[in-house]
Design a protein around this motif. Structure first.
Motif, PDB file in Angstrom:
ATOM      1  N   ILE A 140      -7.750  42.234  31.576  1.00  0.00           N
ATOM      2  CA  ILE A 140      -8.148  43.744  31.549  1.00  0.00           C
ATOM      3  C   ILE A 140      -7.814  44.424  30.126  1.00  0.00           C
ATOM      4  O   ILE A 140      -8.471  45.226  29.582  1.00  0.00           O
ATOM      5  CB  ILE A 140      -7.739  44.465  32.668  1.00  0.00           C
ATOM      6  CG1 ILE A 140      -8.182  44.014  34.088  1.00  0.00           C
ATOM      7  CG2 ILE A 140      -7.953  46.053  32.707  1.00  0.00           C
ATOM      8  CD1 ILE A 140      -7.711  44.519  35.296  1.00  0.00           C
ATOM      9  N   ARG A 141      -6.616  43.957  29.734  1.00  0.00           N
ATOM     10  CA  ARG A 141      -5.929  44.529  28.477  1.00  0.00           C
ATOM     11  C   ARG A 141      -6.904  44.475  27.177  1.00  0.00           C
ATOM     12  O   ARG A 141      -6.942  45.134  26.419  1.00  0.00           O
ATOM     13  CB  ARG A 141      -4.467  44.117  28.283  1.00  0.00           C
ATOM     14  CG  ARG A 141      -3.883  44.600  26.849  1.00  0.00           C
ATOM     15  CD  ARG A 141      -2.521  44.146  26.766  1.00  0.00           C
ATOM     16  NE  ARG A 141      -1.519  44.342  27.826  1.00  0.00           N
ATOM     17  CZ  ARG A 141      -0.565  43.904  28.242  1.00  0.00           C
ATOM     18  NH1 ARG A 141       0.140  43.019  27.432  1.00  0.00           N
ATOM     19  NH2 ARG A 141       0.385  44.261  29.041  1.00  0.00           N
ATOM     20  N   HIS A 189     -10.280  43.357  27.287  1.00  0.00           N
ATOM     21  CA  HIS A 189     -11.567  43.791  27.545  1.00  0.00           C
ATOM     22  C   HIS A 189     -11.775  45.225  27.786  1.00  0.00           C
ATOM     23  O   HIS A 189     -12.825  45.817  27.958  1.00  0.00           O
ATOM     24  CB  HIS A 189     -12.437  42.938  28.415  1.00  0.00           C
ATOM     25  CG  HIS A 189     -12.271  41.508  28.200  1.00  0.00           C
ATOM     26  ND1 HIS A 189     -13.395  40.903  27.045  1.00  0.00           N
ATOM     27  CD2 HIS A 189     -11.558  40.403  28.594  1.00  0.00           C
ATOM     28  CE1 HIS A 189     -12.940  39.885  26.930  1.00  0.00           C
ATOM     29  NE2 HIS A 189     -12.122  39.086  27.869  1.00  0.00           N
ATOM     30  N   SER A 190     -10.685  45.933  28.310  1.00  0.00           N
ATOM     31  CA  SER A 190     -10.963  47.265  28.633  1.00  0.00           C
ATOM     32  C   SER A 190     -10.564  48.302  27.774  1.00  0.00           C
ATOM     33  O   SER A 190      -9.102  47.978  26.912  1.00  0.00           O
ATOM     34  CB  SER A 190     -10.015  47.693  30.071  1.00  0.00           C
ATOM     35  OG  SER A 190     -10.219  48.944  30.283  1.00  0.00           O
ATOM     36  N   LEU A 228      -9.002  51.168  28.117  1.00  0.00           N
ATOM     37  CA  LEU A 228      -8.014  51.943  28.977  1.00  0.00           C
ATOM     38  C   LEU A 228      -6.754  51.681  28.436  1.00  0.00           C
ATOM     39  O   LEU A 228      -6.262  50.487  28.231  1.00  0.00           O
ATOM     40  CB  LEU A 228      -8.063  51.628  30.589  1.00  0.00           C
ATOM     41  CG  LEU A 228      -9.482  52.035  31.112  1.00  0.00           C
ATOM     42  CD1 LEU A 228      -9.312  51.686  32.855  1.00  0.00           C
ATOM     43  CD2 LEU A 228      -9.509  53.643  31.125  1.00  0.00           C
ATOM     44  N   SER A 234      -4.605  49.540  33.819  1.00  0.00           N
ATOM     45  CA  SER A 234      -4.885  48.344  33.941  1.00  0.00           C
ATOM     46  C   SER A 234      -3.726  47.775  34.880  1.00  0.00           C
ATOM     47  O   SER A 234      -4.280  47.178  36.042  1.00  0.00           O
ATOM     48  CB  SER A 234      -5.166  47.199  33.038  1.00  0.00           C
ATOM     49  OG  SER A 234      -3.636  47.286  32.303  1.00  0.00           O
TER      50      SER A 234
END
Length: 287
Positions: free
Chosen positions: A90-91, A93-94, A96, A101
């Motif tokens: 997530i880190r 591809h996101s 945020l 995440s």
């Protein structure tokens, strides 16, 4: 004041006369050895929220392993590694922030565990409470052997990656220039953190392992400066919390895991108070 008036009865006999207390003592000390060494890097690198999330992230693995009759330690370790992989994914591809995440997976994993354990095919609430709060007085020889192996792996890993962790804590670019492979070191730190948590959940449970992971190193960091000394001091502080917490639990019939975890926080507050009073006294002398 029995611990002062009858020291042998209060301090020695519970461990001498009860094998479950001796096993609980060894289990607690092994948990401290694993969590305080890797927890030093968690504190110094500001990864406390990640440590808390990972402590709860092992719950689905515990729940699934319990339902299917598998090894709960192995289930917890698999769940922890999956969570580490998920956070990194997530880190990358996101857009945020990292804490978003981590928070999402934290809530998701914990909720999944509660859903599994509360279903008709899951365990009873007592089993869920055991996973959450630990059952240190119920450890057996197999649990101790697993803790010993995991604590040994954690200690060896911390020693092997010490230089990489040290440089990476203060300057990740410098770590890259020195050829220390910070990405590999990150992954190694996450893996060591996961294994140390798995080694400790039997002792104090997932809701309380965070205290062992953060409180002793935080206390030690206020008292000493060199990182190896911080680790050693943290282990000593954690060990004191284990011994005193177990004895209070035995004599006062309180929850052993919670009593030990509370002891780590009490020692932190005492160290903070002493440090504050010492600072005020030095300022008065200087003025």
């Amino acid at each position: 004041m029995e611990f002062l008036t009858s020291p042998i009865d209060w301090w020695i006999e519970p461990f001498a006369d009860n094998i479950f207390m001796r096993k609980a003592l060894w289990s607690g000390l092994l948990a401290v050895l694993a969590t305080s060494t890797v927890g030093t890097w968690v504190v110094l690198r500001g990864m406390s929220f990640f440590g808390e999330a990972l402590a709860h992230g092992v719950m689905p693995g515990l729940a699934i392993a319990f339902v299917i009759g598998g090894d709960t330690t192995l289930g917890a370790l698999i769940a922890a590694l999956i969570m580490v992989f998920g956070i990194n994914l997530i880190r990358v591809h996101s857009p945020l922030p990292d804490d978003s995440s981590i928070g999402l997976l934290y809530v998701g994993f914990l909720a999944l565990a509660v859903v599994i354990m509360s279903s008709s095919s899951g365990a009873y609430s007592g089993d869920l409470s055991r996973f959450l709060f630990g059952s240190i007085t119920g450890v057996n020889d197999g649990d101790l052997y697993r803790q010993l192996i995991i604590a040994g792996v954690t200690l060896l890993g911390v020693m092997f990656f010490h230089r990489a962790f040290l440089v990476m804590t203060f300057d990740e670019v410098q770590a890259q220039l020195l050829g220390l492979r910070p990405r590999l070191a990150h992954a190694a730190l996450f893996a060591l953190l996961a294994t140390s948590i798995v080694a400790s959940f039997q002792a104090v449970g997932n809701l309380l392992v965070f205290a062992f992971l953060v409180a002793p190193p935080s206390t030690a960091a206020m008292l000493v400066r060199r990182i190896p000394v911080i680790m050693t001091t943290a282990v000593v502080i954690g060990a004191v919390s284990v011994v005193v917490g177990l004895l209070i639990s035995y004599h006062q019939d309180t929850a052993a895991g919670a009593t030990m975890a509370l002891g780590t926080v009490v020692l932190f507050m005492l160290a903070l108070l002493i440090r504050s009073l010492s600072g005020s006294y030095n300022m008065r002398l200087a003025s």
